[in-house]
Write a protein that holds these residues in place. Structure first.
Motif, PDB file in Angstrom:
ATOM      1  N   UNK A 218       0.858  -1.349   0.002  1.00  0.00           N
ATOM      2  CA  UNK A 218       0.051  -0.091   0.089  1.00  0.00           C
ATOM      3  C   UNK A 218       0.727   1.210   0.000  1.00  0.00           C
ATOM      4  N   UNK A 219       0.482   2.139  -0.559  1.00  0.00           N
ATOM      5  CA  UNK A 219       1.174   3.511  -0.367  1.00  0.00           C
ATOM      6  C   UNK A 219       0.665   3.906   0.880  1.00  0.00           C
ATOM      7  N   UNK A 220       1.473   4.906   1.396  1.00  0.00           N
ATOM      8  CA  UNK A 220       1.435   5.592   2.703  1.00  0.00           C
ATOM      9  C   UNK A 220       0.129   6.055   2.759  1.00  0.00           C
ATOM     10  N   UNK A 254       5.465   6.491  -1.501  1.00  0.00           N
ATOM     11  CA  UNK A 254       6.444   5.594  -0.862  1.00  0.00           C
ATOM     12  C   UNK A 254       5.285   4.640  -0.273  1.00  0.00           C
ATOM     13  N   UNK A 255       5.862   3.422   0.024  1.00  0.00           N
ATOM     14  CA  UNK A 255       4.999   2.482   0.538  1.00  0.00           C
ATOM     15  C   UNK A 255       4.842   2.643   2.240  1.00  0.00           C
ATOM     16  N   UNK A 256       3.898   2.120   2.850  1.00  0.00           N
ATOM     17  CA  UNK A 256       3.553   2.524   4.274  1.00  0.00           C
ATOM     18  C   UNK A 256       4.671   2.199   5.057  1.00  0.00           C
ATOM     19  N   UNK A 456       5.250   0.593  -3.476  1.00  0.00           N
ATOM     20  CA  UNK A 456       4.603  -0.725  -3.137  1.00  0.00           C
ATOM     21  C   UNK A 456       4.882  -1.844  -3.982  1.00  0.00           C
ATOM     22  N   UNK A 457       4.973  -3.071  -3.315  1.00  0.00           N
ATOM     23  CA  UNK A 457       4.984  -4.349  -4.248  1.00  0.00           C
ATOM     24  C   UNK A 457       3.507  -4.774  -4.120  1.00  0.00           C
ATOM     25  N   UNK A 458       3.074  -5.154  -5.558  1.00  0.00           N
ATOM     26  CA  UNK A 458       1.594  -5.577  -5.495  1.00  0.00           C
ATOM     27  C   UNK A 458       1.555  -7.046  -5.648  1.00  0.00           C
ATOM     28  N   UNK A 459       1.130  -7.672  -4.400  1.00  0.00           N
ATOM     29  CA  UNK A 459       1.126  -9.134  -4.376  1.00  0.00           C
ATOM     30  C   UNK A 459      -0.426  -9.546  -4.403  1.00  0.00           C
ATOM     31  N   UNK A 460      -0.657 -10.175  -5.477  1.00  0.00           N
ATOM     32  CA  UNK A 460      -2.096 -10.418  -5.812  1.00  0.00           C
ATOM     33  C   UNK A 460      -2.798 -11.234  -4.687  1.00  0.00           C
ATOM     34  N   UNK A 461      -1.862 -12.266  -4.339  1.00  0.00           N
ATOM     35  CA  UNK A 461      -2.412 -13.369  -3.353  1.00  0.00           C
ATOM     36  C   UNK A 461      -2.777 -12.372  -2.009  1.00  0.00           C
ATOM     37  N   UNK A 462      -1.783 -11.535  -1.451  1.00  0.00           N
ATOM     38  CA  UNK A 462      -2.109 -10.865  -0.286  1.00  0.00           C
ATOM     39  C   UNK A 462      -3.205  -9.885  -0.421  1.00  0.00           C
ATOM     40  N   UNK A 463      -3.408  -9.150  -1.878  1.00  0.00           N
ATOM     41  CA  UNK A 463      -4.247  -8.246  -1.993  1.00  0.00           C
ATOM     42  C   UNK A 463      -5.715  -8.826  -1.612  1.00  0.00           C
ATOM     43  N   UNK A 464      -5.884 -10.089  -2.320  1.00  0.00           N
ATOM     44  CA  UNK A 464      -7.398 -10.780  -1.967  1.00  0.00           C
ATOM     45  C   UNK A 464      -7.623 -10.821  -0.410  1.00  0.00           C
ATOM     46  N   UNK A 465      -6.517 -11.340   0.362  1.00  0.00           N
ATOM     47  CA  UNK A 465      -6.664 -11.576   1.504  1.00  0.00           C
ATOM     48  C   UNK A 465      -6.900 -10.319   2.171  1.00  0.00           C
ATOM     49  N   UNK A 466      -6.267  -9.446   2.136  1.00  0.00           N
ATOM     50  CA  UNK A 466      -6.393  -7.932   2.744  1.00  0.00           C
ATOM     51  C   UNK A 466      -7.777  -7.447   2.565  1.00  0.00           C
ATOM     52  N   UNK A 518       1.869   3.340  -9.194  1.00  0.00           N
ATOM     53  CA  UNK A 518       3.297   3.460  -8.777  1.00  0.00           C
ATOM     54  C   UNK A 518       3.866   2.043  -8.252  1.00  0.00           C
ATOM     55  N   UNK A 519       3.180   1.140  -8.499  1.00  0.00           N
ATOM     56  CA  UNK A 519       3.330  -0.417  -7.988  1.00  0.00           C
ATOM     57  C   UNK A 519       4.456  -1.214  -8.704  1.00  0.00           C
ATOM     58  N   UNK A 520       5.199  -1.975  -8.007  1.00  0.00           N
ATOM     59  CA  UNK A 520       6.144  -3.114  -8.753  1.00  0.00           C
ATOM     60  C   UNK A 520       5.445  -4.248  -8.491  1.00  0.00           C
ATOM     61  N   UNK A 521       5.996  -5.143  -9.335  1.00  0.00           N
ATOM     62  CA  UNK A 521       5.556  -6.590  -9.282  1.00  0.00           C
ATOM     63  C   UNK A 521       6.188  -7.730  -8.475  1.00  0.00           C
ATOM     64  N   UNK A 522       7.427  -7.502  -8.051  1.00  0.00           N
ATOM     65  CA  UNK A 522       8.255  -8.302  -7.598  1.00  0.00           C
ATOM     66  C   UNK A 522       9.465  -7.706  -6.745  1.00  0.00           C
TER      67      UNK A 522
END
Length: 600
Positions: A218-220, A254-256, A456-466, A518-522
């Motif tokens: 997440x962004x801050x 910036x990420x949180x 931020x790093x966009x993690x698809x698996x975590x995004x669903x859970x969050x 502004x997200x990265x993938x890995x």
């Protein structure tokens, strides 16, 4: 004829003196052979391992130190480390300059300036090496947030009055952010507990283990305002000031986790004479060979024809080539310009083809008399000595802020001048300096890529859970407390005096975007030539991968220690686990880390 045994030889009674002498020689020879055989069985051959470390900053120097602690000279594995440094000095991005070009005036930190008390490795190093600490600057800091027209918030220097002003303006938002910061630092404390914290082979595992998935995806702004419901004005003004000071980045980018670490900089310290001394001591204590002004240009992965083991040929700029059993890269790959031959895995190739972006920071030191009229202030008495510009550029000329920070660090008694350090995203012109100062006697400029962009790093698996967790939380509670007024309003709602606030609940869709804004993938890989993902079975390691997670001197020492633990596991799987690197016994723990773990 019956066979004479060794025992029979000893029992023969009648012999000449010559025969007796011969028998004694024979017995002595046989016993010697027996002892040699026994010693050959009991003695363990010493295994020699050579490690190349590229870079002598926080990561490289501490890697040399951890290696000497993980593989002591008295052990069965003998380590020979060589630190390659392209510059003529140790310290990497930690560098000092003499104030006003005169060492008699002291020195100022040009780059990596501070660490805090919870930075266990940095604090421990200063104690062990007998280095003197000092607080940042020699003047009491009074913060002021300037929007190009006026100071929208400023401190007076009176802590009680400033606290009251903050509560009146921001309500309980400072306390809510403080709780989030404490939660983050508590989880980070696990990194020091080696009995609980496993050596990690990638940053995704680290993020999951410490439960930082939401803070790093997440962004801050999103995390603190949208998800945590903290008052927006406090995040945009105070938290964003911290991210701009520490990382030159705004809350929309910036990420949180970067924002929370920025807010944990209370009690900042540095080493008298320069933080680089810590890294110099790391190398000296390790016994590693230090090769200054030696730039590494190539790393080639080979197979030793005699032993069949993997080795790495390290080539320096002069054409000299040396063989090593492992290589630790402790410099940002985009600046190192190293040719990796037959080394990278697919993940590492992606890193090398598209390295993480770094922020270019312009540092300007000035000795002079500040001009308060530039800020619309009548006199220096009321001018804050730590000025941070807002991200909102509405009132700045040309829609661009002239600098990020304008901070008085020292006051030179002899010349009656202030020593001011200015951060900006472009070079400060002489005309602007003439507007900021009534007079100036010394100016020093330097530009460098100080730290990575903490996107931020966009993690698809975590995004669903969050997303599911947020919806469940929204269903269970409608409280959104950001000010004292909100507390009273929600109290009335709970008792039925006011109607309950409606909460909009959105359904979770199965499709999660692969890239947003502004997200990265890995995350960058830690093991550049890992053969089996997650096993850490390679021999080329990247310390600075950790910087995209969070970039501090302390986290570089944590990253290098993690890499040494991976090597220890590879080369000595039956040995006692490598401990915290400071205490003598492997099962001893840093007391602070254990205390944090018990609290959690």
């Amino acid at each position: 004829m019956s066979r004479t045994t060794f025992v029979d030889i000893l029992k023969i009674p009648e012999m000449t003196h010559h025969k007796i002498h011969m028998r004694r020689v024979l017995v002595s020879a046989v016993l010697s052979l027996c002892l040699v055989s026994i010693n050959a069985i009991e003695a363990q051959p010493v295994v020699e391992k050579r490690v190349a470390i590229i870079g002598s900053g926080a990561g490289g120097s501490s890697a040399a130190y951890w290696l000497s602690r993980a593989f002591p000279s008295s052990g069965d594995i003998k380590i020979s480390s060589t630190v390659f440094e392209a510059l003529d000095r140790v310290g990497g991005r930690s560098i000092t300059i003499p104030i006003m070009d005169d060492p008699a005036n002291g020195v100022a930190e040009l780059g990596a300036s501070i660490f805090v008390e919870v930075n266990w490795n940095m604090m421990n190093a200063t104690k062990k090496f007998g280095l003197e600490l000092k607080k940042l600057g020699s003047v009491d800091s009074r913060f002021g947030l300037w929007n190009g027209k006026e100071f929208i918030f400023q401190e007076t220097g009176n802590s009680w009055w400033d606290t009251a002003k903050g509560l009146f303006r921001y309500g309980i938002a400072p306390f809510r952010v403080r709780n989030l910061v404490l939660s983050a630092t508590d989880r980070l404390a696990y990194a020091y507990d080696h009995s609980f914290f496993p050596a990690f082979t990638n940053l995704k595992t680290l993020t999951s283990f410490l439960n930082f998935g939401e803070e790093t995806s997440r962004t801050a702004r999103h995390y603190l305002i949208t998800d945590s419901h903290v008052k927006a004005s406090y995040i945009e003004q105070i938290v964003q000031s911290a991210t701009r000071v520490n990382y030159g980045q705004n809350i929309d980018r910036i990420h949180a986790l970067g924002a929370l670490v920025s807010m944990a900089a209370n009690g900042a310290k540095s080493v008298k004479g320069g933080n680089w001394q810590i890294f110099q001591k790391f190398i000296e204590e390790s016994g590693a060979k230090l090769r200054l002004e030696t730039r590494v240009v190539g790393i080639k992965k080979l197979v030793d024809k005699k032993t069949g083991t993997t080795v790495y040929e390290v080539e320096s700029e002069g054409g000299e080539k040396e063989m090593f059993d492992a290589v630790i890269v402790a410099a940002p790959v985009h600046n190192a310009n190293i040719n990796f031959n037959n080394v990278p895995s697919s993940a590492a190739s992606a890193l090398l083809d598209n390295p993480p972006a770094f922020e270019t920071i312009h540092v300007t030191f000035v000795a002079g008399q500040r001009d308060p009229s530039y800020f619309g202030v009548d006199n220096l008495e009321t001018l804050p000595n730590m000025v941070v510009t807002t991200a909102d550029t509405t009132h700045f000329p040309g829609g661009q802020y002239p600098f990020t920070t304008f901070a008085e660090h020292h006051f030179h008694n002899d010349s009656k001048e202030s020593i001011v350090k200015i951060f900006s995203n472009k070079e400060i012109s002489d005309s602007l300096l003439d507007s900021l100062f009534v007079s100036r006697s010394w100016t020093f400029r330097h530009a460098w890529q100080a730290y990575p962009t903490l996107i931020p790093i966009l993690d698809a698996e975590y995004e669903k859970m969050a997303a599911k967790n947020r919806i469940e939380a929204a269903k269970q509670s409608s409280l959104s407390i950001s000010t004292l007024r909100d507390i009273f309003t929600n109290f009335l709602r709970e008792w039925g005096v006011l109607p309950q606030k409606k909460v909009e609940v959105k359904e979770v869709t199965e499709e999660v975007p692969t890239k947003v804004g502004p997200f990265a993938l890995k995350w960058p890989p830690i093991v550049l030539d890992e053969e089996h993902e997650g096993e850490g079975d390679g021999g080329v390691f990247y310390v600075n991968a950790f910087e995209n997670w969070i970039s501090t001197m302390e986290t570089e020492t944590i990253s290098s220690k993690n890499i040494v633990r991976l090597l220890h596991k590879q080369w000595c799987p039956k040995c006692e686990p490598f401990g915290d690197g400071w205490t003598e016994q492997a099962n001893e723990q840093p007391s602070d880390a254990v205390e944090k773990k018990n609290e959690l």
